[in-house]
Design a protein around this motif. Sequence first.
Motif, PDB file in Angstrom:
ATOM      1  N   LEU A 123       0.789  -1.223   0.000  1.00 38.88           N
ATOM      2  CA  LEU A 123       0.000   0.000   0.000  1.00 38.88           C
ATOM      3  C   LEU A 123       0.825   1.279   0.000  1.00 38.88           C
ATOM      4  N   ALA A 124       2.134   1.195  -0.089  1.00 35.68           N
ATOM      5  CA  ALA A 124       2.941   2.419  -0.017  1.00 35.68           C
ATOM      6  C   ALA A 124       2.591   3.386  -1.138  1.00 35.68           C
ATOM      7  N   GLY A 125       2.494   2.878  -2.358  1.00 36.79           N
ATOM      8  CA  GLY A 125       2.130   3.741  -3.472  1.00 36.79           C
ATOM      9  C   GLY A 125       0.736   4.318  -3.308  1.00 36.79           C
ATOM     10  N   TYR A 126      -0.182   3.504  -2.807  1.00 36.39           N
ATOM     11  CA  TYR A 126      -1.548   3.983  -2.565  1.00 36.39           C
ATOM     12  C   TYR A 126      -1.545   5.110  -1.543  1.00 36.39           C
ATOM     13  N   VAL A 127      -0.783   4.954  -0.461  1.00 33.89           N
ATOM     14  CA  VAL A 127      -0.695   6.011   0.550  1.00 33.89           C
ATOM     15  C   VAL A 127      -0.153   7.296  -0.056  1.00 33.89           C
ATOM     16  N   ALA A 128       0.866   7.177  -0.903  1.00 30.05           N
ATOM     17  CA  ALA A 128       1.440   8.364  -1.533  1.00 30.05           C
ATOM     18  C   ALA A 128       0.397   9.098  -2.366  1.00 30.05           C
ATOM     19  N   ARG A 129      -0.354   8.357  -3.172  1.00 33.91           N
ATOM     20  CA  ARG A 129      -1.364   9.003  -4.024  1.00 33.91           C
ATOM     21  C   ARG A 129      -2.492   9.608  -3.186  1.00 33.91           C
ATOM     22  N   ALA A 130      -2.935   8.871  -2.172  1.00 29.15           N
ATOM     23  CA  ALA A 130      -4.014   9.369  -1.312  1.00 29.15           C
ATOM     24  C   ALA A 130      -3.560  10.597  -0.523  1.00 29.15           C
ATOM     25  N   THR A 131      -2.298  10.639  -0.163  1.00 28.68           N
ATOM     26  CA  THR A 131      -1.752  11.798   0.549  1.00 28.68           C
ATOM     27  C   THR A 131      -1.810  13.043  -0.323  1.00 28.68           C
ATOM     28  N   ARG A 132      -1.382  12.908  -1.565  1.00 31.95           N
ATOM     29  CA  ARG A 132      -1.392  14.056  -2.477  1.00 31.95           C
ATOM     30  C   ARG A 132      -2.817  14.509  -2.782  1.00 31.95           C
ATOM     31  N   GLU A 133      -3.732  13.565  -2.933  1.00 29.39           N
ATOM     32  CA  GLU A 133      -5.124  13.924  -3.222  1.00 29.39           C
ATOM     33  C   GLU A 133      -5.718  14.802  -2.131  1.00 29.39           C
ATOM     34  N   ARG A 134      -5.262  14.608  -0.897  1.00 30.85           N
ATOM     35  CA  ARG A 134      -5.822  15.339   0.237  1.00 30.85           C
ATOM     36  C   ARG A 134      -4.976  16.549   0.647  1.00 30.85           C
ATOM     37  N   GLY A 135      -3.894  16.797  -0.071  1.00 28.62           N
ATOM     38  CA  GLY A 135      -3.050  17.929   0.295  1.00 28.62           C
ATOM     39  C   GLY A 135      -2.317  17.747   1.609  1.00 28.62           C
ATOM     40  N   LEU A 136      -1.973  16.503   1.940  1.00 31.83           N
ATOM     41  CA  LEU A 136      -1.308  16.205   3.205  1.00 31.83           C
ATOM     42  C   LEU A 136       0.203  16.042   3.052  1.00 31.83           C
ATOM     43  N   GLU A 137       0.777  16.589   2.005  1.00 31.37           N
ATOM     44  CA  GLU A 137       2.220  16.467   1.806  1.00 31.37           C
ATOM     45  C   GLU A 137       2.983  16.900   3.061  1.00 31.37           C
ATOM     46  N   ASP A 138       3.999  16.127   3.415  1.00 23.88           N
ATOM     47  CA  ASP A 138       4.877  16.375   4.560  1.00 23.88           C
ATOM     48  C   ASP A 138       4.174  16.214   5.905  1.00 23.88           C
ATOM     49  N   ARG A 139       2.995  15.577   5.889  1.00 23.77           N
ATOM     50  CA  ARG A 139       2.276  15.364   7.149  1.00 23.77           C
ATOM     51  C   ARG A 139       1.927  13.890   7.375  1.00 23.77           C
ATOM     52  N   VAL A 140       2.484  13.012   6.540  1.00 20.22           N
ATOM     53  CA  VAL A 140       2.183  11.583   6.646  1.00 20.22           C
ATOM     54  C   VAL A 140       3.489  10.801   6.775  1.00 20.22           C
ATOM     55  N   ALA A 141       3.491   9.841   7.705  1.00 17.12           N
ATOM     56  CA  ALA A 141       4.624   8.923   7.863  1.00 17.12           C
ATOM     57  C   ALA A 141       4.118   7.493   7.765  1.00 17.12           C
ATOM     58  N   ILE A 142       4.969   6.625   7.265  1.00 15.78           N
ATOM     59  CA  ILE A 142       4.669   5.193   7.249  1.00 15.78           C
ATOM     60  C   ILE A 142       5.837   4.453   7.891  1.00 15.78           C
ATOM     61  N   GLY A 143       5.509   3.510   8.768  1.00 14.09           N
ATOM     62  CA  GLY A 143       6.538   2.766   9.478  1.00 14.09           C
ATOM     63  C   GLY A 143       6.625   1.335   9.010  1.00 14.09           C
ATOM     64  N   HIS A 144       7.800   0.747   9.126  1.00 15.95           N
ATOM     65  CA  HIS A 144       8.138  -0.617   8.699  1.00 15.95           C
ATOM     66  C   HIS A 144       8.406  -0.653   7.189  1.00 15.95           C
ATOM     67  N   VAL A 145       7.373  -0.828   6.388  1.00  9.64           N
ATOM     68  CA  VAL A 145       7.457  -0.881   4.921  1.00  9.64           C
ATOM     69  C   VAL A 145       8.519  -1.899   4.492  1.00  9.64           C
ATOM     70  N   THR A 146       8.504  -3.046   5.127  1.00  9.69           N
ATOM     71  CA  THR A 146       9.517  -4.065   4.867  1.00  9.69           C
ATOM     72  C   THR A 146       9.410  -4.645   3.462  1.00  9.69           C
ATOM     73  N   THR A 147       8.227  -4.583   2.862  1.00  8.97           N
ATOM     74  CA  THR A 147       8.060  -5.166   1.531  1.00  8.97           C
ATOM     75  C   THR A 147       8.876  -4.427   0.473  1.00  8.97           C
ATOM     76  N   LEU A 148       9.308  -3.207   0.756  1.00  6.52           N
ATOM     77  CA  LEU A 148      10.188  -2.513  -0.178  1.00  6.52           C
ATOM     78  C   LEU A 148      11.433  -3.338  -0.477  1.00  6.52           C
ATOM     79  N   ALA A 149      11.898  -4.073   0.523  1.00  3.45           N
ATOM     80  CA  ALA A 149      13.108  -4.864   0.348  1.00  3.45           C
ATOM     81  C   ALA A 149      12.912  -6.033  -0.604  1.00  3.45           C
ATOM     82  N   ALA A 150      11.654  -6.459  -0.788  1.00  2.33           N
ATOM     83  CA  ALA A 150      11.377  -7.617  -1.642  1.00  2.33           C
ATOM     84  C   ALA A 150      11.103  -7.232  -3.090  1.00  2.33           C
ATOM     85  N   MET A 151      10.931  -5.950  -3.355  1.00  5.13           N
ATOM     86  CA  MET A 151      10.574  -5.517  -4.699  1.00  5.13           C
ATOM     87  C   MET A 151      11.773  -5.520  -5.635  1.00  5.13           C
TER      88      MET A 151
END
Length: 431
Positions: free
Chosen positions: A235-263
Amino acid sequence: MIRIGDLAAASEHIVLTDAAAPGISGRVDIRIAGSVIADVSPAGAAAPPADATIVPLDGRVVAPAFVEPHLHLDKALLGTPLGGGDLGAAIAYTAERKRGFTSADVRARAERVLAAALRAGTTAIRAQTEVDPTVGLLSIQVMRELAERHRSWLDLQIAVFPQEGIRARAGTLPLMREALALPGTIVGGCPYTEADAVDARAHVDQVLDLAVEFGTFADLHLDLADDTSDQRFALAGYVARATRERGLEDRVAIGHVTTLAAMHPSERGRVLDELARAGVSVVVLPATDLYLMGRSDAANVRRGIAPVSDLWAHGVRTALSSNNLRNAFTPTGRADPLDIALLAGRVGFASSREDFLRLHRAVTTDAAAVVGSERARGLAAGAPADLVVFDSTDPDTVVLDQPTRLLVLAGGRPVYSARLEESFHEVPLPG
């Protein structure tokens, strides 16, 4: 002049003289006026104020105090189930333990962690604090009490965290809304605990909508799996798009995101670029992720750590944090961000001077930026005077050497001295 350890009666003006600092060439004097840094100048270049308390450091390192942007105080020190277990086992064990939570119990365990954090040089924490129909707002109220009790040295930001889901756990959303109406809170999230990917995305939307409604930050536990085969963990990409849609740039953090290592690197690069464009921060939690990931691998066991060097290369704001301490999610931990920075360096192939300086920033100024703190400005005029003095003269090797914290300042005031082995306020030190 006054020596380290004799600062209980320090004046409003403190000057740390002849100090070394990460990223600054040559020795400096750091002048503190009230709660902020007034000036950083070459050592000996300016006369200190007549009423100043002078602290000669003889070349010792001064750096910004540590920030823990992702720390669970309410479920610290709960121990582990017999034989340990994976993420599901950790959630189940904790859910059962929460049935016995009392205010006194949560407070006592959290206080032990805060004492250790202070001695490590941490003066700001985003506390991920569980809310659900089992525990209600008990832990939130305890965190608010602790924030008030320790406000002289600690900036405690409370993330309202639905560990067991929102849609999957009826009654959680009203409790979250109640908690978010309280001062000092932000909205947390945990979409992977929902029943399927559709509900997980809806969870993300609800969390970000709450951030807009309450005018606050959002912080989601995200993509904590070995790979993206289960779309709840992609869901990392989804969070990024949803963040921009709501104008929340620089106000959202995501923790862990371990699946990035598998891509595959190309796919990972696309996701990281999306995160960077949206200003979504990533908080890497190596102690927990090394423990939980790769448990089904019989050979070539996956590390499961988001690749910090790739995050840096793509311009994603990146921080490190302890996450859990001595519980089912992380059986280890000392509440010491330097320990976490060194661990991240070891598993992330850090080798250069700049690597280790960036790891230091990941637990200081970059971590401060994640929680929206002015401490992100570092050692600069006008920045908060939250500082640590190390028993080291080499600012390049603080992460490598793990030096003793000689002195901790919060808001320009001394709050802990290793020479005295005591704090200057009411915080119980660990035995």
